[in-house]
Design a protein around this motif. Structure first.
Motif, PDB file in Angstrom:
ATOM      1  N   VAL A 136       0.865  -1.168   0.000  1.00  0.00           N
ATOM      2  CA  VAL A 136       0.000   0.000   0.000  1.00  0.00           C
ATOM      3  C   VAL A 136       0.905   1.223   0.000  1.00  0.00           C
ATOM      4  CG1 VAL A 136      -1.871   1.230   1.160  1.00  0.00           C
ATOM      5  CG2 VAL A 136      -1.775  -1.264   1.280  1.00  0.00           C
ATOM      6  N   ALA A 137       0.788   2.037  -1.044  1.00  0.00           N
ATOM      7  CA  ALA A 137       1.674   3.177  -1.251  1.00  0.00           C
ATOM      8  C   ALA A 137       1.259   4.380  -0.413  1.00  0.00           C
ATOM      9  CB  ALA A 137       1.684   3.554  -2.729  1.00  0.00           C
ATOM     10  N   PHE A 138       2.239   4.989   0.238  1.00  0.00           N
ATOM     11  CA  PHE A 138       2.062   6.250   0.954  1.00  0.00           C
ATOM     12  C   PHE A 138       3.282   7.113   0.678  1.00  0.00           C
ATOM     13  CE2 PHE A 138      -0.071   3.240   3.977  1.00  0.00           C
ATOM     14  CZ  PHE A 138      -1.359   3.674   3.760  1.00  0.00           C
ATOM     15  N   GLY A 139       3.104   8.418   0.681  1.00  0.00           N
ATOM     16  CA  GLY A 139       4.223   9.323   0.530  1.00  0.00           C
ATOM     17  C   GLY A 139       4.971   9.489   1.846  1.00  0.00           C
ATOM     18  N   ASP A 140       6.176  10.043   1.749  1.00  0.00           N
ATOM     19  CA  ASP A 140       6.951  10.374   2.954  1.00  0.00           C
ATOM     20  C   ASP A 140       6.493  11.695   3.562  1.00  0.00           C
ATOM     21  OD1 ASP A 140       8.704   8.236   3.325  1.00  0.00           O
ATOM     22  OD2 ASP A 140      10.105   8.994   1.827  1.00  0.00           O
ATOM     23  N   ASP A 141       5.490  12.301   2.977  1.00  0.00           N
ATOM     24  CA  ASP A 141       4.997  13.592   3.429  1.00  0.00           C
ATOM     25  C   ASP A 141       4.121  13.441   4.670  1.00  0.00           C
ATOM     26  OD1 ASP A 141       2.803  12.380   2.229  1.00  0.00           O
ATOM     27  OD2 ASP A 141       2.963  13.590   0.430  1.00  0.00           O
ATOM     28  N   ALA A 142       3.641  14.562   5.175  1.00  0.00           N
ATOM     29  CA  ALA A 142       2.866  14.564   6.424  1.00  0.00           C
ATOM     30  C   ALA A 142       1.610  13.689   6.331  1.00  0.00           C
ATOM     31  CB  ALA A 142       2.483  15.999   6.796  1.00  0.00           C
ATOM     32  N   ALA A 143       0.902  13.747   5.211  1.00  0.00           N
ATOM     33  CA  ALA A 143      -0.331  12.956   5.074  1.00  0.00           C
ATOM     34  C   ALA A 143      -0.039  11.461   5.065  1.00  0.00           C
ATOM     35  CB  ALA A 143      -1.084  13.356   3.805  1.00  0.00           C
ATOM     36  N   GLY A 144       1.007  11.047   4.369  1.00  0.00           N
ATOM     37  CA  GLY A 144       1.373   9.630   4.326  1.00  0.00           C
ATOM     38  C   GLY A 144       1.808   9.112   5.683  1.00  0.00           C
ATOM     39  N   VAL A 145       2.629   9.882   6.381  1.00  0.00           N
ATOM     40  CA  VAL A 145       3.103   9.492   7.713  1.00  0.00           C
ATOM     41  C   VAL A 145       1.934   9.442   8.692  1.00  0.00           C
ATOM     42  CG1 VAL A 145       4.559  10.227   9.643  1.00  0.00           C
ATOM     43  CG2 VAL A 145       5.446  10.333   7.300  1.00  0.00           C
ATOM     44  N   TRP A 146       1.041  10.421   8.617  1.00  0.00           N
ATOM     45  CA  TRP A 146      -0.142  10.464   9.491  1.00  0.00           C
ATOM     46  C   TRP A 146      -0.996   9.210   9.297  1.00  0.00           C
ATOM     47  CZ3 TRP A 146      -5.135  10.967   7.272  1.00  0.00           C
ATOM     48  CH2 TRP A 146      -6.186  11.058   8.199  1.00  0.00           C
ATOM     49  N   PHE A 147      -1.278   8.846   8.034  1.00  0.00           N
ATOM     50  CA  PHE A 147      -2.144   7.703   7.787  1.00  0.00           C
ATOM     51  C   PHE A 147      -1.477   6.400   8.219  1.00  0.00           C
ATOM     52  CE2 PHE A 147      -4.558   4.468   5.668  1.00  0.00           C
ATOM     53  CZ  PHE A 147      -5.859   4.914   5.804  1.00  0.00           C
ATOM     54  N   LYS A 148      -0.183   6.248   7.954  1.00  0.00           N
ATOM     55  CA  LYS A 148       0.516   5.031   8.401  1.00  0.00           C
ATOM     56  C   LYS A 148       0.427   4.895   9.911  1.00  0.00           C
ATOM     57  CE  LYS A 148       4.647   5.340   6.463  1.00  0.00           C
ATOM     58  NZ  LYS A 148       6.000   4.976   5.994  1.00  0.00           N
ATOM     59  N   GLY A 149       0.591   5.993  10.627  1.00  0.00           N
ATOM     60  CA  GLY A 149       0.483   5.961  12.088  1.00  0.00           C
ATOM     61  C   GLY A 149      -0.907   5.571  12.550  1.00  0.00           C
TER      62      GLY A 149
END
Length: 161
Positions: A136-149
């Motif tokens: 599942v792809a996420f960016g290293d940006d704030a939104a990607g880090v927030w969702f992974k958390g």
């Protein structure tokens, strides 16, 4: 040392603000799986655009290696489920999967194999009868880090209850 294969950018959004293909696929999957009104119960939603950094090598193309494709990925976190939809920008095909949080394992991509900001999610996806792993792809940006958390926290909570 491996290099990044994709440039990824994530944005947090409401389900209705997703790319129309992703939104329609997510809503159809939720209806098929009887997950209820996902727009009302969603804990978080993120859309990620993945653009390949380079073309596959000549030998990979010659011997049938899969080309890297530009994709859009939507991930929607529900109280007990994760919905994921992926759209191939070139072919315009879209697929969706859902899985129960209580059955999930979320791991980072092995940095010795590839440098990637997404996660590997292992569960019994709605499209299969056995457990399987999906990137599942996420960016290293704030939104990607927030969702992974949020995803990790929701999986821990679901597994402990």
């Amino acid at each position: 040392m491996p290099e990044h294969l994709y440039d990824r950018a994530s944005r947090a959004c409401a389900i209705d603000d997703l790319d129309p293909r992703l939104c329609a696929t997510i809503l159809a999957a939720a209806e098929t799986e009887l997950l209820g009104n996902v727009a009302a119960i969603a804990l978080g939603c993120v859309e990620t655009r993945s653009v390949p950094r380079r073309r596959p090598s000549f030998s990979a193309r010659l011997f049938g290696g899969a080309p890297l494709r530009e994709t859009l990925t939507a991930a929607v976190l529900l109280p007990r489920h994760l919905l994921v939809a992926v759209a191939d920008v070139r072919t315009r095909t879209t697929t969706a999967h859902s899985g129960r949080l209580a059955d999930m394992t979320v791991t980072e991509v092995d940095r010795q194999l590839a440098i990637d900001s997404g996660v590997s999610v292992c569960t019994r996806w709605s499209s299969g009868s056995e457990a399987g792993s999906m990137h599942v792809a996420f960016g290293d940006d704030a939104a990607g880090v927030w969702f992974k958390g949020m995803l990790r926290q929701a999986v821990r909570a679901a597994r402990s209850s």
